[in-house]
Write a protein that holds these residues in place. Structure first.
Motif, short mmCIF file in Angstrom:
data_model
loop_
_atom_site.label_atom_id
_atom_site.label_comp_id
_atom_site.label_asym_id
_atom_site.label_seq_id
_atom_site.Cartn_x
_atom_site.Cartn_y
_atom_site.Cartn_z
N GLU A 1 22.29 41.99 29.48
CA GLU A 1 22.95 40.99 30.32
C GLU A 1 22.32 40.87 31.69
N SER A 2 21.72 41.97 32.16
CA SER A 2 21.13 41.98 33.51
C SER A 2 19.78 41.27 33.58
N ALA A 3 19.21 40.89 32.44
CA ALA A 3 17.90 40.23 32.45
C ALA A 3 17.98 38.85 33.08
N PRO A 4 16.96 38.43 33.85
CA PRO A 4 16.94 37.06 34.38
C PRO A 4 17.04 36.05 33.25
N LYS A 5 17.68 34.92 33.53
CA LYS A 5 17.95 33.95 32.47
C LYS A 5 17.25 32.62 32.75
N LEU A 6 16.82 31.99 31.67
CA LEU A 6 16.15 30.69 31.75
C LEU A 6 17.18 29.58 31.60
N GLY B 1 17.40 35.62 38.95
CA GLY B 1 17.60 37.02 38.58
C GLY B 1 16.71 37.93 39.39
N GLN B 2 16.61 39.16 38.95
CA GLN B 2 15.87 40.18 39.68
C GLN B 2 15.07 41.05 38.71
N LEU B 3 13.86 41.38 39.11
CA LEU B 3 13.02 42.30 38.34
C LEU B 3 12.48 43.35 39.29
N SER B 4 12.74 44.61 39.00
CA SER B 4 12.29 45.71 39.86
C SER B 4 11.11 46.43 39.23
N PHE B 5 10.40 47.19 40.06
CA PHE B 5 9.29 48.04 39.62
C PHE B 5 8.22 47.24 38.89
N VAL B 6 7.80 46.15 39.51
CA VAL B 6 6.74 45.31 38.95
C VAL B 6 5.41 45.70 39.61
N PRO B 7 4.43 46.22 38.87
CA PRO B 7 3.15 46.59 39.47
C PRO B 7 2.28 45.35 39.70
N ARG B 8 1.52 45.38 40.80
CA ARG B 8 0.63 44.27 41.13
C ARG B 8 -0.75 44.81 41.45
N LEU B 9 -1.74 43.92 41.39
CA LEU B 9 -3.11 44.27 41.77
C LEU B 9 -3.57 43.27 42.83
#
Length: 286
Positions: free
Chosen positions: A169-174, A185-193
């Protein structure tokens, strides 16, 4: 010198793809069809890259090394074909980590490259891994982003059947309205370069995982650096806040399940390479 090194590396990559023998078509195959000679070429290229470019990054004083060199290192990984690209003109489009050839040839070559580079620096290997995962998830001909990274809800890490088939349920929704598609929504701990220009997000629609892309800097998208880390400093970690952000749904060649398994497999290879590197460093003090 950099141009000569890149040319040599690309030659080694062509050797393993069979192109030096005049074949332009990837070999058909199952899960792992890369032979040992090709695998050695993968490892040799990655080893030389690590010795020449990655190791100097760690020669600087301090626990994180000289991170100012990181954009150059990542750029050379792309130029030499070790890092997958999103266009056919990219040196690593087919044979970079999680490039197009990995779909037919299997994951063995990508795993070997990640393990070898992680012997020098797990953070640099993570940058190459997440770039490959972003490129691998794009359908043929979709090249609106040059360096996307993949992102998904943390709960999906639990590899049980429920999370693989049904988003939490916590996943971002389209939210789709005719031809307009938006996400919150929110997404945590996303790695970037370095020079990351967007994200391939796995989000929820009608209780199913669906992939979308969003450009970095899109209105309503905010990123927040998650601060000090104990390791992997070369791979920046951010939190994404999506407030009615415009996104583009994809007809991705990968399912959420296969993406997540490859993502986990790559991290396992990086952990193994990092452990080998730590053992080698410890031996120097023995």
């Amino acid at each position: 010198r950099d141009r000569a090194w890149s040319s040599t590396a690309r030659g080694l990559l062509r050797l393993r793809s069979g192109r030096d023998s005049g074949s332009e078509t990837p070999r058909a195959g199952g899960l792992n069809t890369v032979d040992q000679e090709q695998l050695r070429a993968f490892r040799e290229t990655a080893h030389r890259f690590t010795q020449r470019e990655v190791s100097p990054l760690l020669d600087a004083e301090g626990r994180n090394g000289d991170l100012d060199r990181l954009p150059r290192v990542v750029g050379l990984a792309e130029e030499t074909g070790l890092m997958a690209g999103t266009t056919e003109e990219s040196p690593g489009y087919e044979w970079g980590v999680w490039g197009r050839a990995s779909r037919s040839e299997g994951p063995e070559a990508s795993v070997a490259i990640l393990e070898e580079i992680a012997r020098g620096c797990a953070g640099v290997a993570t940058c190459i891994h997440i770039a490959g995962m972003g490129a691998e998830g794009l359908p043929e001909g979709e090249a609106s982003l040059a360096r996307p990274v993949v992102a998904f809800r943390n709960a999906a890490w639990r590899l049980d059947e429920e999370n693989l088939t049904t988003p939490p349920e916590s996943a971002p929704k389209l939210d789709s309205n005719n031809d307009e598609h938006r996400c919150s929504g929110q997404l945590s701990f996303v790695p970037r370069l370095p020079k990351c220009d967007g994200y391939l997000l796995w989000i929820s629609r009608d209780s199913k995982w669906v992939p979308v892309i969003v450009a970095d800097g899109e209105e309503g998208l905010a990123t927040r650096n998650m601060g000090h880390r104990l390791g992997l400093a070369a791979a920046e970690l951010v939190e994404l806040e999506l407030d009615n952000v415009r996104v583009i749904p994809l007809d991705s060649p990968s399912s959420f399940t296969s993406m997540l398994r490859r993502f986990s497999l790559g991290l396992t290879a990086i952990a193994l390479g990092n452990a080998h590197g730590a053992l080698g460093a410890a031996r120097l003090y023995a």
